[in-house]
Design an enzyme around this catalytic site. Structure first.
Site, PDB file in Angstrom:
ATOM      1  N   SER A  33      37.951 -16.867 -54.812  1.00  0.00           N
ATOM      2  CA  SER A  33      37.870 -15.500 -55.423  1.00  0.00           C
ATOM      3  C   SER A  33      36.923 -15.614 -56.670  1.00  0.00           C
ATOM      4  CB  SER A  33      39.195 -15.035 -55.964  1.00  0.00           C
ATOM      5  OG  SER A  33      39.866 -14.791 -54.868  1.00  0.00           O
TER       6      SER A  33
ATOM      7  N   ASN B  18      35.818 -18.001 -44.949  1.00  0.00           N
ATOM      8  CA  ASN B  18      36.550 -17.075 -45.765  1.00  0.00           C
ATOM      9  C   ASN B  18      35.720 -16.825 -47.163  1.00  0.00           C
ATOM     10  OD1 ASN B  18      38.751 -15.918 -47.153  1.00  0.00           O
ATOM     11  ND2 ASN B  18      40.049 -16.332 -45.572  1.00  0.00           N
TER      12      ASN B  18
ATOM     13  N   ALA C 121       4.332  30.175 -35.432  1.00  0.00           N
ATOM     14  CA  ALA C 121       3.458  30.448 -36.785  1.00  0.00           C
ATOM     15  C   ALA C 121       4.070  31.371 -37.921  1.00  0.00           C
ATOM     16  CB  ALA C 121       2.221  31.102 -36.358  1.00  0.00           C
TER      17      ALA C 121
ATOM     18  N   ASN D 174      21.602 -12.715 -55.598  1.00  0.00           N
ATOM     19  CA  ASN D 174      20.141 -12.692 -54.644  1.00  0.00           C
ATOM     20  C   ASN D 174      18.862 -12.241 -55.340  1.00  0.00           C
ATOM     21  OD1 ASN D 174      21.014  -9.873 -54.512  1.00  0.00           O
ATOM     22  ND2 ASN D 174      20.007  -9.821 -52.702  1.00  0.00           N
TER      23      ASN D 174
ATOM     24  N   ARG E  50      12.988  35.052 -44.092  1.00  0.00           N
ATOM     25  CA  ARG E  50      14.345  35.125 -44.232  1.00  0.00           C
ATOM     26  C   ARG E  50      15.225  33.926 -44.561  1.00  0.00           C
ATOM     27  NH1 ARG E  50      16.038  38.741 -39.490  1.00  0.00           N
ATOM     28  NH2 ARG E  50      14.041  38.160 -38.832  1.00  0.00           N
TER      29      ARG E  50
ATOM     30  N   ARG F   9      24.792  -2.284 -45.165  1.00  0.00           N
ATOM     31  CA  ARG F   9      23.439  -1.639 -45.229  1.00  0.00           C
ATOM     32  C   ARG F   9      22.479  -2.223 -44.371  1.00  0.00           C
ATOM     33  NH1 ARG F   9      22.389  -3.123 -51.273  1.00  0.00           N
ATOM     34  NH2 ARG F   9      20.314  -2.334 -50.731  1.00  0.00           N
TER      35      ARG F   9
ATOM     36  N   ASP G   9      11.613  29.201 -32.663  1.00  0.00           N
ATOM     37  CA  ASP G   9      12.770  29.172 -33.435  1.00  0.00           C
ATOM     38  C   ASP G   9      14.057  29.501 -32.394  1.00  0.00           C
ATOM     39  OD1 ASP G   9      11.922  31.865 -32.953  1.00  0.00           O
ATOM     40  OD2 ASP G   9      12.274  32.639 -34.721  1.00  0.00           O
TER      41      ASP G   9
HETATM   42  C1  UD1 Z   1      10.080  39.240 -30.536  1.00  0.00           C
HETATM   43  C2  UD1 Z   1       9.722  39.952 -29.282  1.00  0.00           C
HETATM   44  C3  UD1 Z   1      11.176  40.986 -29.080  1.00  0.00           C
HETATM   45  C4  UD1 Z   1      12.340  39.947 -28.663  1.00  0.00           C
HETATM   46  C5  UD1 Z   1      12.333  38.760 -29.682  1.00  0.00           C
HETATM   47  C6  UD1 Z   1      13.486  37.753 -29.364  1.00  0.00           C
HETATM   48  C7  UD1 Z   1       7.644  40.966 -29.469  1.00  0.00           C
HETATM   49  C8  UD1 Z   1       6.768  41.997 -29.682  1.00  0.00           C
HETATM   50  N1  UD1 Z   1       8.806  40.763 -29.700  1.00  0.00           N
HETATM   51  O1  UD1 Z   1      10.449  39.951 -31.597  1.00  0.00           O
HETATM   52  O2  UD1 Z   1      10.973  41.624 -27.900  1.00  0.00           O
HETATM   53  O3  UD1 Z   1      13.525  40.478 -28.387  1.00  0.00           O
HETATM   54  O4  UD1 Z   1      11.242  38.320 -30.334  1.00  0.00           O
HETATM   55  O5  UD1 Z   1      13.763  36.961 -30.557  1.00  0.00           O
HETATM   56  O6  UD1 Z   1       7.172  39.948 -29.047  1.00  0.00           O
HETATM   57  N2  UD1 Z   1       5.049  34.451 -34.193  1.00  0.00           N
HETATM   58  C9  UD1 Z   1       3.932  33.805 -34.506  1.00  0.00           C
HETATM   59  N3  UD1 Z   1       2.856  34.370 -34.897  1.00  0.00           N
HETATM   60  C10 UD1 Z   1       3.113  35.956 -35.068  1.00  0.00           C
HETATM   61  C11 UD1 Z   1       4.369  36.627 -34.859  1.00  0.00           C
HETATM   62  C12 UD1 Z   1       5.287  35.599 -34.354  1.00  0.00           C
HETATM   63  O7  UD1 Z   1       3.758  32.753 -34.076  1.00  0.00           O
HETATM   64  O8  UD1 Z   1       2.169  36.632 -35.556  1.00  0.00           O
HETATM   65  C13 UD1 Z   1       6.179  33.468 -33.513  1.00  0.00           C
HETATM   66  C14 UD1 Z   1       7.408  33.477 -34.440  1.00  0.00           C
HETATM   67  O9  UD1 Z   1       7.372  32.363 -35.383  1.00  0.00           O
HETATM   68  C15 UD1 Z   1       8.596  33.366 -33.875  1.00  0.00           C
HETATM   69  C16 UD1 Z   1       8.247  34.089 -32.499  1.00  0.00           C
HETATM   70  O10 UD1 Z   1       6.851  34.351 -32.516  1.00  0.00           O
HETATM   71  O11 UD1 Z   1       8.643  32.119 -33.103  1.00  0.00           O
HETATM   72  C17 UD1 Z   1       8.682  35.535 -32.268  1.00  0.00           C
HETATM   73  O12 UD1 Z   1       8.396  36.189 -33.590  1.00  0.00           O
HETATM   74  P1  UD1 Z   1       9.445  37.119 -34.193  1.00  0.00           P
HETATM   75  O13 UD1 Z   1       8.613  37.674 -35.575  1.00  0.00           O
HETATM   76  O14 UD1 Z   1      10.736  36.606 -34.390  1.00  0.00           O
HETATM   77  O15 UD1 Z   1       9.511  38.349 -33.402  1.00  0.00           O
HETATM   78  P2  UD1 Z   1      10.513  39.400 -33.227  1.00  0.00           P
HETATM   79  O16 UD1 Z   1       9.875  40.855 -33.931  1.00  0.00           O
HETATM   80  O17 UD1 Z   1      11.636  39.017 -33.665  1.00  0.00           O
HETATM   81 CA    CA Z   2      12.968  36.808 -34.167  1.00  0.00          CA
END
Ligand code: UD1
Ligand code: CA
Length: 455
Positions: A402, A374, A10, A383, A15, A330, A102
């Site tokens: 040709s 050929n 979510a 076409n 970034r 194609r 991710d």
């Molecule tokens: C999280 C972990 C951290 C770990 C790191 C690894 C927690 C509190 N921290 O930190 O310990 O080292 O991942 O990458 O869990 N996401 C949601 N909803 C939210 C927040 C996040 O779906 O409200 C999802 C993000 O899309 C992502 C994953 O959860 O896929 C991790 O979220 P992210 O914000 O990257 O967590 P970090 O702060 O990096």
């Molecule tokens: Ca992360």
């Protein structure tokens, strides 16, 4: 004990600086989330739930698989809050494996290892040692097992020196997880509901928390920006090329090839530099791909040689065909055995039978060409009449001189010869010479225009 998988996807991915949701950013030609779903699918869980939020509908629409369950997280209040959205529907009697959308390079093998190292009633966290752990949650251990995870922003200087980090992959019993999630608070530096806080709750409940280490940091890398996306792309490409080399495929430089999809190769295939494969591509035994080729959704038969600088899409070839240099196939280009398509030739939606040659500067569209034909340089199948497409048929053993225009619909008989420069608008009979050509004339004493003086 059954298995449920929850994938957290979510997050907004600020970034990335992109309109596209982070989990839909492409890696090796597929969205990040597709890679995570593929590893999850290998585990054959009873239930796979994706927590989505940012870019919601687009994410759902990209994965129409009815087996995926979706849980909407309207506000991103933390990883714990995200799991809370999925957990009520998750069978309590199952073990729950939590993955991040991710972290695309994680393999099913590592996840199977995590599952096998964790007794059913225990909990585990997939960890890794990092040279620079900055930004990650640190793994705090006592007497071997994990006692808590401390986020970077909440860590003391001593905790910050810990190099073992939380990869975000957590496995725990479903019923207990639901109870712990209900007790989560957000009293921390980021005001978020941290999933990682359930570890301390597990310890308080006398549940053992194992820290299972992944082999490489690369496999568990999280993708947050375009630089990490590019790093992951290179890492995944290296992995794909390694697998192919183990199967006997030769590469002149394993770092200069890109596989964006699935590449299946027979024995003794050789691939030179800057070849890009997209979608589903199959290369038969002994196929040779020279430098600078793009091959998409195509199947090339054994012994086929693709010379440099071809663009091949939706095509099939039989055995021992020769393509290019600078050829374009194609969709619907369907070549039988020993067909030659030379430089600056474009073939679209046409079948070309055994042994036929189209060697130079030609357009073949909507045509059916027999065996041993050929086609001379600069031939065009006309076409398209501006509204509809029409077919050209060329019989076995025909010879097209040709610079010929074949105005479709038109049929050229077997063994027919078409004189150079002809514009053919009606059927040419078998075994005859057909030509259409204005009478050549010469004008005696003709004077070339001369350049006028500028006034
Ligand atoms: C999280 C972990 C951290 C770990 C790191 C690894 C927690 C509190 N921290 O930190 O310990 O080292 O991942 O990458 O869990 N996401 C949601 N909803 C939210 C927040 C996040 O779906 O409200 C999802 C993000 O899309 C992502 C994953 O959860 O896929 C991790 O979220 P992210 O914000 O990257 O967590 P970090 O702060 O990096
Ligand atoms: Ca992360």
């Amino acid at each position: 004990m059954g298995l449920s998988i929850i994938i957290l996807a979510a997050g907004q991915g600020m970034r990335m600086r992109s309109e596209r949701p982070k989990v839909l950013q492409p890696l090796a030609g597929k969205p990040l989330l597709a890679h995570v779903l593929a590893s999850a699918a290998e585990l054959q869980a009873d239930d796979v739930c994706v927590v989505y939020g940012h870019g919601g509908e687009t994410v759902q629409a990209t994965f129409p698989d009815p087996k995926i369950r979706w849980a909407l997280q309207t506000e991103q209040l933390g990883t714990g809050h995200a799991v809370q959205q999925a957990a009520p529907e998750t069978p309590g009697e199952n073990r729950v494996l939590i993955l991040a959308g991710d972290v695309p390079l994680l393999t099913a093998a590592t996840l199977r290892f995590l599952l096998s190292e964790t007794p059913g009633e225990d909990m585990s966290v997939l960890t890794v040692e990092m040279d620079d752990p900055t930004g990650y949650g640190r793994i705090v251990r006592e007497g071997g097992s994990v006692t808590s995870i401390v986020e970077q922003k909440d860590a003391s200087d001593e905790e910050k020196s810990i190099r073992e980090i939380n990869t975000g992959v957590i496995l725990c019993p479903g019923d207990k997880l639901q109870r712990w999630l209900r007790a989560l608070g957000n009293d921390n530096a980021q005001g978020e509901y941290y999933l990682t806080d359930v570890i301390a709750m597990a310890v308080a409940d006398k549940v053992t928390v194992h820290g299972v280490k992944a082999n490489t940091a690369e496999e568990v890398m999280g993708i947050n920006d375009k630089k990490q996306l590019a790093e992951a792309e290179r890492a995944l490409q290296a992995r794909l090329v390694d697998e192919l080399m183990q199967d006997g495929v030769g590469f002149s430089d394993p770092a200069r090839v890109d596989i964006r999809g699935t590449l299946k190769c027979g024995k003794d295939v050789f691939i030179d530099i800057n070849a890009v494969f997209e979608g589903d591509v199959e290369l038969g035994d002994g196929t040779q791909i020279e430098s600078n080729n793009l091959i998409r959704d195509s199947k090339l038969g054994a012994g086929t040689v693709v010379h440099s600088n071809c663009h091949i899409e939706g095509a099939t070839t039989g055995e021992h065909c020769e393509l290019g240099p600078f050829a374009r196939l194609r969709p619907g280009a369907d070549l039988a055995d020993k067909v030659k398509i030379g430089n600056f030739v474009e073939v679209k939606k046409s079948t070309i039978a055994d042994g036929s040659k189209v060697n130079h500067l030609t357009y073949i569209g909507d045509a059916e060409i027999g065996t041993d034909v050929n086609v001379g340089a600069g031939t065009i199948t006309c076409n398209y009449d501006g509204a509809n497409k029409h077919k050209t048929t060329i019989g076995d053993g025909a010879f097209i001189g040709s610079g010929v225009e074949l105005v479709a619909p038109v049929e050229i008989g077997a063994g027919a010869t078409i004189g150079a420069g002809s514009t053919i608008t009606s059927a040419a009979p078998d075994d005859s010479l057909t030509l259409e050509r204005a009478k050549q004339k010469s004008i005696d004493g003709w004077i070339r225009p001369e350049k006028k003086e500028k006034t």
